[in-house]
Enzyme design. Structure first.
Site, PDB file in Angstrom:
ATOM      1  N   GLY A 127       0.809  -1.213   0.000  1.00  0.00           N
ATOM      2  CA  GLY A 127       0.000   0.000   0.000  1.00  0.00           C
ATOM      3  C   GLY A 127       0.841   1.262   0.000  1.00  0.00           C
ATOM      4  CB  CYS A 244      -0.620   0.102  13.014  1.00  0.00           C
ATOM      5  SG  CYS A 244      -0.012  -1.593  13.073  1.00  0.00           S
TER       6      CYS A 244
END
Length: 278
Positions: A127, A244
């Protein structure tokens, strides 16, 4: 959903009065997003073609919330309401990449310009790498690496679909790369392996991993990766480090440790690159 007591205690200490709002977020509907691949199409052209109802994501110019299309394309009554983003021909043509809205931030913050030599050190499934490649506009070099061979196969596939040709895909340890690419890269992105606290709702298995290993386990790995990444960065180069997780031990503490050792590095101010009233 189940949250470990130690995690809850830590988040209460960090958030204070905002902790209840944090917990309430776990009950809210999930946001789906897509990022337009500007290596193949402009944002304006995509808006003319797109079959989905989109809303601009305020922190990235080519990112959008998909308002009317969940993974199965059905509404609450089970009726097929819209095309399924992950099965649409435009997806397989590489016109967009399905990505968590928050996951679009790291690549958007790295100031890549055509001609740069760029390293995405923990790149799978692609991504962020596909966005970095699009920023290069066919000039310069992208090295997209992941230590996992199986994940690297997905990475290579996604880069191919995105039409990124000036790239090298590797499956090596940071140490091996550093021995070859010393002081080589203008820009480096490290989306580091972490305890995944920000993934608890989407991937409940991460809760078990957190209980089994915890932030201390990953903080050590993150420091090792940053050390090797520094060796590969040109003097005056720029680096983005992201995780994250909410863990201070993996975020602020790791950066403080890094800056204490490598005193020629400094933290740069970060502002939203794009705002919109849409």
């Amino acid at each position: 959903m189940y949250l470990p007591e130690a995690f809850q205690k830590k988040m209460k200490a960090i958030l204070g009065e905002e902790y209840d709002d944090f917990l309430a977020g776990f009950e809210k509907p999930r946001h789906y997003g897509l990022r337009v691949n500007t290596a193949k199409i402009t944002v304006e052209e995509f808006k003319e073609l797109v079959p989905f109802h989109l809303t601009q994501i305020p922190w990235v110019e080519n990112g959008f919330y998909i308002e009317d299309a969940m993974e199965n394309g059905q509404n609450e009554s089970g009726q097929q309401e819209s095309p399924i983003p992950s099965r649409h021909p435009y997806y397989y043509a590489g016109l967009y990449y399905i990505q968590e809205p928050s996951a679009m931030i790291p690549a958007s913050l790295l100031p890549v310009t055509p001609g740069d030599k760029v390293l995405d050190l923990c790149a799978a499934p692609g991504g962020k790498a596909t966005e970095l490649g699009a920023k290069l506009q066919g000039h310069g070099l992208l090295v997209a690496n992941d230590i996992s061979v199986s994940r690297t196969m997905a990475l290579a596939k996604n880069l191919q679909i995105a039409g990124i040709q000036n790239c090298l895909v590797t499956a090596e340890t940071p140490e091996k790369l550093a021995s070859v690419f010393t002081n080589f890269f203008d820009k480096v992105l490290i989306d580091a392996p972490c305890s995944g606290e920000g993934m608890f709702r989407r991937e409940p298995r991460m809760v078990h991993d957190w209980e089994e290993k915890g932030p201390a386990y990953y903080a050590k790995i993150q420091k090792e990766i940053l050390t090797q990444a520094y060796q590969m960065l040109k003097p005056g180069g720029k680096m983005v480090y992201s995780t994250c997780t909410f863990s201070l031990q993996e975020d602020e503490a790791v950066i403080e440790w890094f800056l204490d050792i490598y005193q020629d590095m400094k933290v740069c101010p970060v502002c939203l690159l794009y705002t919109s009233d849409a």
